[in-house]
Write an enzyme that holds these catalytic residues in place. Structure first.
Site, PDB file in Angstrom:
ATOM      1  CE1 TYR A 141      -3.153  -2.849   0.013  1.00 36.11           C
ATOM      2  CE2 TYR A 141      -4.031  -2.056   2.081  1.00 36.11           C
ATOM      3  CZ  TYR A 141      -4.088  -2.927   1.015  1.00 36.11           C
ATOM      4  OH  TYR A 141      -5.082  -3.862   0.955  1.00 36.11           O
ATOM      5  CE  LYS A 190       1.528 -17.360  -2.727  1.00 31.87           C
ATOM      6  NZ  LYS A 190       0.761 -18.601  -2.631  1.00 31.87           N
ATOM      7  CG  ASP A 246      -7.187  -4.130   3.796  1.00 33.12           C
ATOM      8  OD1 ASP A 246      -8.191  -4.123   4.537  1.00 33.12           O
ATOM      9  OD2 ASP A 246      -7.074  -3.386   2.809  1.00 33.12           O
ATOM     10  CG  ASP A 250     -12.817  -6.759   4.994  1.00 33.95           C
ATOM     11  OD1 ASP A 250     -12.325  -6.034   5.880  1.00 33.95           O
ATOM     12  OD2 ASP A 250     -13.567  -6.326   4.098  1.00 33.95           O
TER      13      ASP A 250
END
Ligand code: NAD
Length: 354
Positions: A141, A190, A246, A250
């Protein structure tokens, strides 16, 4: 006097933040505490009135306060603005950066009264209690972004950058939290594909010997998404980079019944910021339908973390549990046989229980 900067923002922010303020004022009365509140504009509302989503006076107010209570920013009417003027990229991200808030704590807790509101089976989610630590000021981001024209269209670039100190400080926080909880850290990355993840894994593993009583495991983010819906109770503290956190939170929010139930605290600098994890929900704005509990629970986190008021924080959380136990629900967590209430009524019910 303890000073709280209040930034309602856009959409449902203007409805849910007043409910949290009512609750803090009830805490003042019940426990003889005193806070000073000052409101400021942020997001699309600030752009409309001041020409920028993060006006200088808003940033200055946040910096001189002890804590910031934020609703949410954004909405379709501001999505076509130049990137730097859009509510999330122009206000939220720079605010986090300016305040040095490198860690976002997202407790994923299922109130027993809401175990049936989750789309997963009761036995999978009941008594779930995970703490997700999301890195907040680095990663994809915040990396360099580019868009350049090529013959067939564009070449677009987002960059995922992490430095050793950035990983170390957020991982340390995760280990420290795990020491006070059930003693397990899951670091999500990852590393099978990304260089940044391989370094992330090495740095986190390098810290583990300093916390011998904490068990450390590494998990790939794709597997983690699956494990969160398969067997979420295997997790205690989870630490991960900005974008993975993020997305995973959710997903985790839905385990609790609704995104309207999940609070958060962003910490790392002198001033911490407290906000629900959801957005401005333009579909619900102005209809007295939004669930204010995530914002009220964010205020409880503020009482606990910034003001060291454990008893007061607990009282708020218990009041929320009692309201749920009495069968009151906003639309997002409504179930057959329960009593549906609006945003304001939910705030009033929590105050009555306090
Ligand atoms: P959203 O979180 O606003 O909404 C997703 C879904 O959850 C919607 O169906 C909404 O009605 C529901 N929902 C959200 N909060 C709720 C609540 N308190 N009670 C009941 N239901 C609730 O996400 P989105 O739709 O992807 O984004 C809407 C806007 O919010 C966009 O402009 C986005 O950029 C912005 N956004 C802001 C933040 C933030 O301010 N931190 C975070 C995410 C998205």
């Amino acid at each position: 006097m303890a000073k709280i900067a209040v930034l309602p923002g856009d959409g449902i922010g203007a409805e849910i933040v007043p409910q949290a303020l009512k609750v803090i004022k009830a805490v003042e009365k019940k426990f003889g505490r005193h806070f000073e509140f000052e409101k400021a504009l942020i997001g699309g509302a600030a752009y409309d009135q001041k020409g920028h989503p993060l006006p200088e006076e808003t940033l200055a107010l946040c910096k001189k306060s002890d804590a910031v209570l934020l609703g949410a920013v954004g909405g379709p009417q501001w999505e076509k603005l130049p990137v730097e003027l859009r509510p999330e990229l122009g206000a939220l991200l720079p605010l986090r950066k300016e305040l040095g808030l490198y860690a976002n704590l997202r407790p994923v807790r299922v109130f027993p009264q809401l175990a049936d509101a989750s789309t997963l089976k009761n036995e999978v989610v009941s008594n779930l209690d995970i703490m997700v630590v999301r890195e907040l000021t680095g990663g994809l981001y915040f990396g360099e972004k580019k868009k350049e024209a090529i013959d067939e269209g564009f070449r677009v670039v987002d960059t995922l950058v992490y430095t050793t100190p950035e990983i170390k400080r957020v991982a340390k926080l995760a280990f420290e939290l795990a020491q006070k909880r059930r003693g397990k850290v899951t670091s999500v990355d990852k590393a099978n594909v990304l260089e940044s993840s391989r370094h992330w894994r090495e740095v986190v593993a390098g810290l583990a010997p300093e916390y011998p009583q904490v068990e450390l495991e590494h998990m790939y983010v794709d597997n983690c998404a699956m494990q969160l819906v398969r067997a979420p109770k295997q997790f205690d503290v989870m630490v991960t980079e900005n974008m993975f956190g993020d997305i995973l939170t959710d997903l985790a929010a839905q385990l609790t019944g609704s995104i309207g139930m999940l609070p958060s605290a962003s910490v790392g600098g002198r001033v911490a910021l407290y906000e629900p994890i959801h957005g401005s929900a333009p579909d619900l704005a102005g209809k007295n339908l939004a669930n204010p509990l995530a914002t009220i629970l964010s205020a409880a986190m503020m009482l606990r973390i910034t003001f060291n008021m454990e008893e007061e924080a607990r009282a708020v959380e218990e009041a929320v549990a009692k309201v749920l136990a009495k069968g009151y629900r906003t639309g997002d967590i409504m179930q057959p046989g329960m009593k549906q209430v609006g945003t304001e009524e939910m705030g009033d019910l929590v105050i009555n229980e306090l």
